[in-house]
Motif scaffolding. Structure first.
Motif, PDB file in Angstrom:
ATOM      1  N   GLU A   1      -3.887 -56.110 -24.669  1.00  0.00           N
ATOM      2  CA  GLU A   1      -4.880 -55.629 -25.614  1.00  0.00           C
ATOM      3  C   GLU A   1      -6.091 -55.153 -24.813  1.00  0.00           C
ATOM      4  N   GLY A   2      -6.333 -53.871 -24.850  1.00  0.00           N
ATOM      5  CA  GLY A   2      -7.438 -53.307 -24.076  1.00  0.00           C
ATOM      6  C   GLY A   2      -8.797 -53.660 -24.657  1.00  0.00           C
ATOM      7  N   ARG A   3      -9.836 -53.136 -24.020  1.00  0.00           N
ATOM      8  CA  ARG A   3     -11.193 -53.400 -24.493  1.00  0.00           C
ATOM      9  C   ARG A   3     -11.356 -52.885 -25.924  1.00  0.00           C
ATOM     10  N   ARG A   4     -11.999 -53.700 -26.723  1.00  0.00           N
ATOM     11  CA  ARG A   4     -12.129 -53.349 -28.138  1.00  0.00           C
ATOM     12  C   ARG A   4     -13.128 -52.216 -28.320  1.00  0.00           C
ATOM     13  N   ARG A   5     -12.675 -51.142 -28.993  1.00  0.00           N
ATOM     14  CA  ARG A   5     -13.562 -50.037 -29.318  1.00  0.00           C
ATOM     15  C   ARG A   5     -14.336 -50.355 -30.584  1.00  0.00           C
ATOM     16  N   LYS A   6     -15.528 -49.807 -30.668  1.00  0.00           N
ATOM     17  CA  LYS A   6     -16.397 -50.098 -31.807  1.00  0.00           C
ATOM     18  C   LYS A   6     -15.779 -49.626 -33.117  1.00  0.00           C
ATOM     19  N   ASP A   7     -15.037 -48.510 -33.069  1.00  0.00           N
ATOM     20  CA  ASP A   7     -14.510 -47.926 -34.302  1.00  0.00           C
ATOM     21  C   ASP A   7     -13.065 -48.344 -34.584  1.00  0.00           C
ATOM     22  N   ARG A   8     -12.537 -49.275 -33.804  1.00  0.00           N
ATOM     23  CA  ARG A   8     -11.129 -49.629 -33.957  1.00  0.00           C
ATOM     24  C   ARG A   8     -10.889 -50.458 -35.212  1.00  0.00           C
ATOM     25  N   ARG A   9      -9.813 -50.140 -35.937  1.00  0.00           N
ATOM     26  CA  ARG A   9      -9.301 -50.977 -37.013  1.00  0.00           C
ATOM     27  C   ARG A   9      -7.894 -51.398 -36.596  1.00  0.00           C
ATOM     28  N   SER A  10      -7.520 -52.619 -36.863  1.00  0.00           N
ATOM     29  CA  SER A  10      -6.298 -53.156 -36.274  1.00  0.00           C
ATOM     30  C   SER A  10      -5.408 -53.841 -37.306  1.00  0.00           C
ATOM     31  N   VAL A  11      -4.113 -53.925 -36.966  1.00  0.00           N
ATOM     32  CA  VAL A  11      -3.134 -54.630 -37.792  1.00  0.00           C
ATOM     33  C   VAL A  11      -2.157 -55.357 -36.883  1.00  0.00           C
ATOM     34  N   ALA A  12      -1.736 -56.532 -37.298  1.00  0.00           N
ATOM     35  CA  ALA A  12      -0.696 -57.277 -36.598  1.00  0.00           C
ATOM     36  C   ALA A  12       0.344 -57.713 -37.619  1.00  0.00           C
ATOM     37  N   ILE A  13       1.627 -57.585 -37.253  1.00  0.00           N
ATOM     38  CA  ILE A  13       2.720 -58.010 -38.118  1.00  0.00           C
ATOM     39  C   ILE A  13       3.288 -59.291 -37.525  1.00  0.00           C
ATOM     40  N   LEU A  14       3.297 -60.359 -38.309  1.00  0.00           N
ATOM     41  CA  LEU A  14       3.554 -61.688 -37.776  1.00  0.00           C
ATOM     42  C   LEU A  14       4.689 -62.397 -38.503  1.00  0.00           C
ATOM     43  N   ALA A  15       5.315 -63.336 -37.785  1.00  0.00           N
ATOM     44  CA  ALA A  15       6.319 -64.224 -38.366  1.00  0.00           C
ATOM     45  C   ALA A  15       6.138 -65.596 -37.734  1.00  0.00           C
ATOM     46  N   PRO A  16       6.510 -66.660 -38.437  1.00  0.00           N
ATOM     47  CA  PRO A  16       6.289 -68.002 -37.903  1.00  0.00           C
ATOM     48  C   PRO A  16       7.176 -68.365 -36.722  1.00  0.00           C
ATOM     49  N   THR A  17       8.349 -67.737 -36.590  1.00  0.00           N
ATOM     50  CA  THR A  17       9.283 -68.093 -35.518  1.00  0.00           C
ATOM     51  C   THR A  17       9.721 -66.860 -34.741  1.00  0.00           C
ATOM     52  N   ASN A  18      10.231 -67.099 -33.521  1.00  0.00           N
ATOM     53  CA  ASN A  18      10.763 -66.010 -32.701  1.00  0.00           C
ATOM     54  C   ASN A  18      11.896 -65.287 -33.429  1.00  0.00           C
ATOM     55  N   LYS A  19      12.795 -66.078 -34.039  1.00  0.00           N
ATOM     56  CA  LYS A  19      13.965 -65.484 -34.675  1.00  0.00           C
ATOM     57  C   LYS A  19      13.563 -64.620 -35.860  1.00  0.00           C
ATOM     58  N   ALA A  20      12.572 -65.083 -36.645  1.00  0.00           N
ATOM     59  CA  ALA A  20      12.115 -64.293 -37.790  1.00  0.00           C
ATOM     60  C   ALA A  20      11.489 -62.989 -37.323  1.00  0.00           C
ATOM     61  N   ALA A  21      10.705 -63.054 -36.237  1.00  0.00           N
ATOM     62  CA  ALA A  21      10.109 -61.836 -35.693  1.00  0.00           C
ATOM     63  C   ALA A  21      11.191 -60.900 -35.161  1.00  0.00           C
ATOM     64  N   PHE A  22      12.209 -61.466 -34.530  1.00  0.00           N
ATOM     65  CA  PHE A  22      13.308 -60.675 -33.978  1.00  0.00           C
ATOM     66  C   PHE A  22      14.066 -59.957 -35.098  1.00  0.00           C
ATOM     67  N   VAL A  23      14.304 -60.655 -36.224  1.00  0.00           N
ATOM     68  CA  VAL A  23      14.992 -60.044 -37.364  1.00  0.00           C
ATOM     69  C   VAL A  23      14.209 -58.833 -37.857  1.00  0.00           C
ATOM     70  N   LEU A  24      12.882 -58.966 -37.938  1.00  0.00           N
ATOM     71  CA  LEU A  24      12.057 -57.836 -38.381  1.00  0.00           C
ATOM     72  C   LEU A  24      12.124 -56.680 -37.386  1.00  0.00           C
ATOM     73  N   ARG A  25      12.053 -56.993 -36.085  1.00  0.00           N
ATOM     74  CA  ARG A  25      12.099 -55.915 -35.075  1.00  0.00           C
ATOM     75  C   ARG A  25      13.422 -55.166 -35.144  1.00  0.00           C
ATOM     76  N   MET A  26      14.509 -55.874 -35.426  1.00  0.00           N
ATOM     77  CA  MET A  26      15.801 -55.225 -35.561  1.00  0.00           C
ATOM     78  C   MET A  26      15.833 -54.303 -36.784  1.00  0.00           C
ATOM     79  N   ARG A  27      14.927 -54.522 -37.735  1.00  0.00           N
ATOM     80  CA  ARG A  27      14.835 -53.661 -38.914  1.00  0.00           C
ATOM     81  C   ARG A  27      13.746 -52.613 -38.764  1.00  0.00           C
ATOM     82  N   GLY A  28      13.218 -52.479 -37.549  1.00  0.00           N
ATOM     83  CA  GLY A  28      12.245 -51.437 -37.280  1.00  0.00           C
ATOM     84  C   GLY A  28      10.803 -51.812 -37.545  1.00  0.00           C
ATOM     85  N   VAL A  29      10.530 -53.092 -37.826  1.00  0.00           N
ATOM     86  CA  VAL A  29       9.160 -53.547 -38.062  1.00  0.00           C
ATOM     87  C   VAL A  29       8.655 -54.225 -36.787  1.00  0.00           C
TER      88      VAL A  29
END
Length: 510
Positions: A82-110
């Protein structure tokens, strides 16, 4: 100028949820319709929840919302850099509680990652941070002794394709320990957090997320099992009615999945266990995606655990699995599945704990044993679903035996990551995970039905069954007898493919 992507085709309930989320983002200065960004507004944060059973379209909504936010110019937060935060930056993070849940989402393109990976940010060596800034387009090409020009060109070519800083640096010949000097708890907040499998969140995780994200959107299934200690209540149950966006129609799997048909049949208050087993038998006669099985397949257990209710059943199945594969009593075989049961490290080793958690070794993580490490008590491991799965860590492996109060420990470091065997797991621990093929131990579900227990007003056997069968992506095995099929061959690790540019965790040298 490129034309905007066509709007997704949404059902009425999804369209209502989309409109409510659009309004929520707009109030926070993110206009996903006009694709415009404005400074964030000060004031109280907003929590919304998209709630629906399996197949109601939660993942479609999550995917389309992510695309709309990125199209509006919102920056996706990467857990690797994560680079230096720009003043005008707006951000989003897509999260899951477990590695496997995150992996399932990544396999679906998320592009999802775990909550742990967002709570902690990597600290780069300043020399390599210059390279990272150049790769991400926020800095000039560096003149550095760290990498020759040819290696820089190689890193840039990799990054342009894969958009991974660690992968680019690894392609240039570096290891993670060369450029990541540690991990720090995130102090600055972000903007939008999209959280899948929110039924698994406990109060502490929920509060941690609210501290970071002024706008938090939870995606959860009300029919799943609540976290232990919450008495059947989930964090989104406490939200006001306007914050709870309900999805009711089935949208997933247009080929009419028999597994989803069975899951939704459980909503019938009059349905008894015997009648439900009759439905499974009938589904198995018509569709090979449902299997009426008279024995547990030991080969499947190596990567897809048998799902059980009772702990005693779990222990017996694990013992049978190890016996079938000829595992010695005093060691693990490469290829044996494990489940992380937590990190047993004193406070003075906080940095090492953060390192391990940031690499995916969190409580509940599914792991495959690859072999002993260079030092006694250390293990080489493959963390299923982690973005950088290969690591070596001090390990305390506990193998529980039928009828024994104390677990057998084939080897152990003085402190480190604790593991239980993973050939069978409880349905509670399986939440958030999915596998192509899943075996559910029917006799345990029958025992739950005979117990006549309820959770949050729903018969326990129905909650257990719903969670268990919806872990199956392609095929469901309903096991009816306590028998184990012989394995077709020895355990192997050949199926475990490391990423293009794996990061080495030199925990043995720390």
């Amino acid at each position: 100028m490129t034309s905007p992507a066509p709007a997704p085709t949404l059902s009425p309930d999804q369209a209502d949820a989309w409109d409510a989320l659009t309004e929520t983002f707009g109030a926070a200065g993110i206009d996903i319709i006009a694709e415009e960004l404005h400074p964030p507004q000060s004031g109280k944060g907003r929590v919304m929840a998209v709630i629906g059973k399996a197949g109601s379209g939660k993942t479609l909504m999550l995917s389309q919302i992510t695309k709309a936010l990125l199209a509006a110019g919102v920056e996706l937060i990467s857990p690797d850099y994560e680079g230096r935060r720009r003043k005008d930056r707006r951000s989003v993070a897509i999260l899951a509680p477990t590695n496997k849940a995150a992996f399932v989402l990544r396999m679906r393109g998320v592009p999802a990652t775990t909550i742990h990976r967002i709570l902690y940010t990597p600290l780069y060596d300043p020399e390599y941070e210059k390279i990272a800034e150049w790769l991400t387009g926020t800095g000039e090409r560096p003149v550095t002794d760290a990498l020759p020009d040819a290696a820089l060109d190689k890193a840039k070519a990799f990054y342009d394709i894969h958009a991974s800083i660690p992968g680019a640096l690894a392609t240039a010949g570096l290891r993670g320990s060369d450029f990541i000097k540690g991990w720090a708890r995130r102090e600055e907040g972000l903007d939008v957090g999209l959280v899948d499998e929110a039924s698994m969140l406990d109060e502490k995780q929920f509060e941690d997320l609210r501290e970071i994200f002024p706008v938090l959107v939870l995606f959860g299934d009300p029919a799943q099992l609540a976290p232990v200690g919450l008495s059947g209540e989930m964090v989104f149950d406490k939200l006001a009615a306007p914050q709870r966006l309900m999805l009711s129609r089935i949208h997933r799997q247009a080929d009419d999945s028999p597994i989803l048909d069975l899951a939704h049949a459980l909503a019938d208050d009059q349905l008894g266990f015997d009648a439900f087993e009759g439905m499974i038998r009938e589904a198995a006669r018509k569709d090979d995606r449902v299997v009426w099985a008279e024995r547990v397949e030991s080969d499947l257990m190596a990567r897809s655990p048998v799902l059980v209710w009772r702990n005693a059943t779990r222990i017996r199945l694990i013992h049978a699995f190890r016996t079938a594969f000829g595992a010695p009593g005093d060691a693990l075989l490469p290829g044996e599945p494990l489940v992380c049961d937590g990190l047993e490290l004193p406070l003075k080793h906080r940095k090492k704990r953060i390192d391990l958690e940031a690499r995916g070794l969190i409580k509940g993580a599914q792991v495959v044993y690859l072999g002993p490490g260079r030092k006694p008590g250390f293990s080489r491991l493959h963390v299923i679903g982690a973005e950088d799965p290969r690591l070596s860590a001090a390990s305390i492996v506990k193998i529980e035996m039928p009828g024994e109060e104390e677990p057998f420990i084939p080897f152990a470091a003085r402190m480190g990551a604790a593991f239980l065997h993973g050939a069978a797991v409880t349905i509670h621990k399986a939440q958030g995970s999915q596998w192509p093929e899943v075996q559910v131990f029917g006799p345990d579900i029958a025992a739950a039905a005979w117990s006549n227990r309820s959770e949050a007003g729903v018969q326990l056997w129905k909650r257990l069954t719903y969670v268990a069968i919806t872990r199956a992506q392609e095929r469901l095995y309903w096991v009816t007898k306590a028998r184990l099929a012989r394995p077709a061959g020895p355990l192997t690790t050949d199926d475990l493919v490391a990423p293009v540019a794996p990061l080495a965790l030199d925990a043995e040298e720390a």
